[in-house]
Write an enzyme that holds these catalytic residues in place. Structure first.
Site, short mmCIF file in Angstrom:
data_model
loop_
_atom_site.label_atom_id
_atom_site.label_comp_id
_atom_site.label_asym_id
_atom_site.label_seq_id
_atom_site.Cartn_x
_atom_site.Cartn_y
_atom_site.Cartn_z
N GLU A 5 70.61 -26.91 25.18
CA GLU A 5 69.61 -27.68 26.01
C GLU A 5 70.45 -29.21 26.61
OE1 GLU A 5 67.83 -27.90 28.39
OE2 GLU A 5 65.67 -27.85 28.01
N HIS A 19 63.16 -20.15 25.55
CA HIS A 19 62.55 -19.93 24.13
C HIS A 19 61.19 -19.93 24.39
CE1 HIS A 19 61.61 -24.15 23.87
NE2 HIS A 19 62.89 -24.65 24.23
N GLY A 20 60.34 -19.57 22.97
CA GLY A 20 58.95 -19.63 22.82
C GLY A 20 58.42 -20.95 22.54
N GLU A 21 57.43 -21.12 22.50
CA GLU A 21 56.59 -22.56 22.23
C GLU A 21 56.80 -22.97 20.78
OE1 GLU A 21 52.30 -23.38 23.54
OE2 GLU A 21 52.42 -23.18 21.28
N ASN A 65 56.72 -28.68 21.96
CA ASN A 65 56.14 -28.31 23.28
C ASN A 65 54.80 -28.66 23.41
OD1 ASN A 65 58.31 -25.42 23.39
ND2 ASN A 65 58.39 -27.24 24.39
#
Length: 196
Positions: A93, A13-15, A19
Site C-alpha cells: 500500500e 484485503h478484508g477488514e 478500517n
C-alpha cells in the site's frame, strides 16, 4: 483471457480493526479482524463462481500481513493450497508517512492546512514522509506489463485506485476517491472494469 492484456481479478484485503476505526493504515502491518476473515472467504467463493477453472489463475499478493491472510483464506475457501501464490513488493500500500495511525479527523485537527491541500488534489498530494497516488501508480504500472496470464491479485485500496487510473483510464480525480469494496472482486478486462 481476453485479447491483449490478461484479466485481473483484484481483491482488496478484508477488514481490519483500523478500517473500522477509520485509521490510515498505509504500510503499517495490521491483521484482519473477524469480519475481514469472513470477507476473504467470501471473496474466494465469488472468484470460484466467476472463474470456472480458478485453479489455473496466477495468484499474486502484496507482502503485508492483511493481504497474505486474505489470499490464504480465499484460496482455502476455494479448496486450493493456501500458500501457493507469489508475493510482489510493488503491491504494498502507499504510505501516508507521518499520518499513519491517525484518523482523517485527527489529521484535519492537527494539520488543517495540509489536509486542505490534499483535499484539493488527492492524486498528487504527498503527505509528510509519505507517497502520493501518482507515485504509487508509477510503482505499480510495470506490474501490468509483467502479467502473462489471468491473475487473482490481493492488495490494497490505494493500489486498486492506481490500477483503475493506469489500466482503465479512470480520471485521476475520480480514481483517488472511488470506493474499493472489501469481500468483492474488481474485474479489470482490457480498459474496462466491473465489480463482481
Amino acid at each position: 483471457m481476453t485479447a491483449g492484456r490478461p484479466t485481473i481479478y483484484f481483491i482488496r484485503h478484508g477488514e481490519t480493526d483500523w478500517n473500522v476505526e477509520g485509521r490510515l493504515q498505509g504500510q503499517r502491518d495490521i491483521p484482519l479482524n473477524d469480519v475481514g476473515r469472513v470477507q476473504a472467504e467470501e471473496a474466494g467463493r465469488r472468484l470460484q463462481a466467476l472463474v470456472p477453472r480458478a485453479e489455473d489463475l496466477d495468484y499474486v499478493a502484496s507482502p503485508m500481513l492483511r493481504t497474505r491472510e486474505t489470499m490464504e483464506r480465499m484460496r482455502a475457501a476455494m479448496g486450493l493450497y493456501p500458500d501457493y501464490y507469489r508475493l510482489d513488493e510493488r503491491l504494498i500500500e502507499l504510505t501516508f508517512g507521518a499520518w499513519e495511525g491517525l484518523t482523517w479527523k485527527e489529521v484535519r485537527q492537527r494539520e488543517p492546512q495540509l489536509a486542505a491541500l490534499r483535499e484539493r488534489d488527492k492524486w498528487n498530494y504527498v503527505p509528510p514522509g509519505g507517497e502520493s497516488y501518482a507515485m504509487l501508480a508509477e510503482r505499480v504500472r510495470p506490474i501490468l506489463d509483467d502479467l502473462t496470464r489471468d491473475t487473482a491479485l490481493v492488495a490494497h485500496g490505494g493500489v486498486a485506485r492506481a490500477f483503475l487510473a493506469v489500466a482503465c483510464g479512470v480520471s485521476t480525480r475520480h480514481a483517488a476517491s472511488i470506493d474499493i469494496w472489501q469481500g468483492k472482486i474488481l474485474v479489470i478486462q482490457g480498459r474496462s472494469h466491473r465489480w463482481a
